[in-house]
Design a protein around this motif. Structure first.
Motif, PDB file in Angstrom:
ATOM      1  N   VAL A 162      -0.685  12.328   4.155  1.00 11.79           N
ATOM      2  CA  VAL A 162       0.541  11.859   3.505  1.00 11.79           C
ATOM      3  C   VAL A 162       1.352  11.008   4.467  1.00 11.79           C
ATOM      4  CG1 VAL A 162       2.752  12.593   2.501  1.00 11.79           C
ATOM      5  CG2 VAL A 162       0.637  13.796   1.893  1.00 11.79           C
ATOM      6  N   LEU A 163       1.484  11.465   5.692  1.00 20.24           N
ATOM      7  CA  LEU A 163       2.264  10.739   6.692  1.00 20.24           C
ATOM      8  C   LEU A 163       1.683   9.350   6.958  1.00 20.24           C
ATOM      9  CD1 LEU A 163       4.665  10.927   8.660  1.00 20.24           C
ATOM     10  CD2 LEU A 163       3.051  11.793  10.363  1.00 20.24           C
ATOM     11  N   VAL A 164       0.386   9.265   7.172  1.00 22.32           N
ATOM     12  CA  VAL A 164      -0.252   7.974   7.453  1.00 22.32           C
ATOM     13  C   VAL A 164      -0.091   7.029   6.263  1.00 22.32           C
ATOM     14  CG1 VAL A 164      -2.485   6.829   7.791  1.00 22.32           C
ATOM     15  CG2 VAL A 164      -1.877   8.828   9.163  1.00 22.32           C
ATOM     16  N   LEU A 165      -0.360   7.503   5.054  1.00 23.61           N
ATOM     17  CA  LEU A 165      -0.226   6.648   3.870  1.00 23.61           C
ATOM     18  C   LEU A 165       1.218   6.181   3.677  1.00 23.61           C
ATOM     19  CD1 LEU A 165      -2.542   8.572   1.373  1.00 23.61           C
ATOM     20  CD2 LEU A 165      -2.939   6.290   2.317  1.00 23.61           C
ATOM     21  N   ALA A 166       2.178   7.077   3.852  1.00 21.38           N
ATOM     22  CA  ALA A 166       3.589   6.720   3.664  1.00 21.38           C
ATOM     23  C   ALA A 166       4.061   5.722   4.718  1.00 21.38           C
ATOM     24  CB  ALA A 166       4.449   7.975   3.692  1.00 21.38           C
ATOM     25  N   VAL A 167       3.726   5.950   5.974  1.00 18.28           N
ATOM     26  CA  VAL A 167       4.144   5.038   7.041  1.00 18.28           C
ATOM     27  C   VAL A 167       3.519   3.665   6.839  1.00 18.28           C
ATOM     28  CG1 VAL A 167       3.948   4.572   9.517  1.00 18.28           C
ATOM     29  CG2 VAL A 167       4.674   6.833   8.716  1.00 18.28           C
ATOM     30  N   LEU A 168       2.228   3.619   6.544  1.00 16.19           N
ATOM     31  CA  LEU A 168       1.576   2.334   6.302  1.00 16.19           C
ATOM     32  C   LEU A 168       2.169   1.635   5.079  1.00 16.19           C
ATOM     33  CD1 LEU A 168      -2.173   3.112   7.090  1.00 16.19           C
ATOM     34  CD2 LEU A 168      -0.566   1.748   8.454  1.00 16.19           C
ATOM     35  N   GLY A 169       2.472   2.393   4.048  1.00 15.44           N
ATOM     36  CA  GLY A 169       3.083   1.820   2.850  1.00 15.44           C
ATOM     37  C   GLY A 169       4.443   1.222   3.134  1.00 15.44           C
ATOM     38  N   LEU A 170       5.194   1.846   4.032  1.00 13.87           N
ATOM     39  CA  LEU A 170       6.511   1.307   4.391  1.00 13.87           C
ATOM     40  C   LEU A 170       6.413   0.137   5.363  1.00 13.87           C
ATOM     41  CD1 LEU A 170       8.446   4.676   4.746  1.00 13.87           C
ATOM     42  CD2 LEU A 170       8.576   3.034   2.848  1.00 13.87           C
ATOM     43  N   LEU A 171       5.405   0.145   6.216  1.00 18.73           N
ATOM     44  CA  LEU A 171       5.245  -0.931   7.203  1.00 18.73           C
ATOM     45  C   LEU A 171       4.550  -2.169   6.639  1.00 18.73           C
ATOM     46  CD1 LEU A 171       4.221   1.098  10.391  1.00 18.73           C
ATOM     47  CD2 LEU A 171       6.444   0.046   9.887  1.00 18.73           C
ATOM     48  N   ILE A 172       3.798  -2.027   5.575  1.00 16.22           N
ATOM     49  CA  ILE A 172       3.053  -3.145   4.990  1.00 16.22           C
ATOM     50  C   ILE A 172       3.536  -3.313   3.539  1.00 16.22           C
ATOM     51  CG2 ILE A 172       0.768  -4.116   4.529  1.00 16.22           C
ATOM     52  CD1 ILE A 172      -0.330  -2.009   6.522  1.00 16.22           C
ATOM     53  N   PRO A 173       4.654  -3.999   3.344  1.00 15.70           N
ATOM     54  CA  PRO A 173       5.236  -4.125   1.997  1.00 15.70           C
ATOM     55  C   PRO A 173       4.270  -4.621   0.916  1.00 15.70           C
ATOM     56  CG  PRO A 173       6.783  -4.931   3.630  1.00 15.70           C
ATOM     57  CD  PRO A 173       5.496  -4.652   4.352  1.00 15.70           C
ATOM     58  N   PRO A 174       3.379  -5.586   1.190  1.00 12.58           N
ATOM     59  CA  PRO A 174       2.476  -6.010   0.111  1.00 12.58           C
ATOM     60  C   PRO A 174       1.529  -4.894  -0.355  1.00 12.58           C
ATOM     61  CG  PRO A 174       2.457  -7.637   1.898  1.00 12.58           C
ATOM     62  CD  PRO A 174       3.232  -6.447   2.373  1.00 12.58           C
ATOM     63  N   ALA A 175       1.270  -3.919   0.501  1.00  7.93           N
ATOM     64  CA  ALA A 175       0.354  -2.828   0.142  1.00  7.93           C
ATOM     65  C   ALA A 175       1.094  -1.550  -0.239  1.00  7.93           C
ATOM     66  CB  ALA A 175      -0.590  -2.550   1.314  1.00  7.93           C
TER      67      ALA A 175
END
Length: 165
Positions: free
Chosen positions: A35-48
């Motif tokens: 959950v942490l990895v998906l959420a952080v990446l989702g916040l850091l990569i707006p297009p994704a």
């Protein structure tokens, strides 16, 4: 007490209630990093964000349900008992397993306390037998109960004649 005769029957002892919290902590450590990895990446990569935050929510919900429901269910299912002739264990989830290990077949008795088990004051007793099915494990025991069980099993197996087959 009958000697030389083993019956498959429900073991008498429940695990320590702290096993519920132990299983919940294991679930949190399993689901939390994803959950942490998906959420952080989702916040850091707006297009994704949609592709990453959606699965983060799904994994978080599944993890929360897992941690809330399954440990209590497992606690109701898991049982153990050590008698003068055998070690009885009932475990499982969807596929429940009942095992009886005759003391005459016991080869080693080990106690394990991983970091989470230590945190919750729990231990696992592993009874290795001369069986193709492998060891019998009594998980989620109070640490002192586990030490006592290991000591009693060691004494009893030492006094039990080996199986001649």
């Amino acid at each position: 007490m009958e000697t030389g005769k083993l019956r498959l029957r429900p073991p008498r002892h429940a695990l320590d209630r702290r096993a519920i919290a132990w299983w919940r902590a294991q679930g949190a450590l399993t689901f939390g990093p994803a959950v942490l990895v998906l959420a952080v990446l989702g916040l850091l990569i707006p297009p994704a964000a949609a592709w990453l935050l959606g699965p983060a929510v799904v994994v978080a919900v599944l993890g929360a349900v897992w941690c809330a429901v399954l440990p209590r269910w497992w606690f109701g299912l898991h049982r153990w008992e050590v008698t003068d002739t055998a070690v009885y264990v009932r475990s499982g989830f969807l596929w429940q397993e009942w095992r009886v290990a005759p003391l005459s077949r016991v080869q080693t008795v080990d106690t394990l306390r991983g970091p989470l088990q230590q945190r919750f004051g729990l231990a696992t007793v592993t009874v290795t037998t001369a069986s193709a099915r492998g060891a019998v494990r009594l998980r989620g025991l109070d640490a002192q109960v586990a030490a006592d069980v290991a000591e009693r099993l060691t004494e009893r197996t030492d006094a039990t004649p080996g199986d001649a087959t």
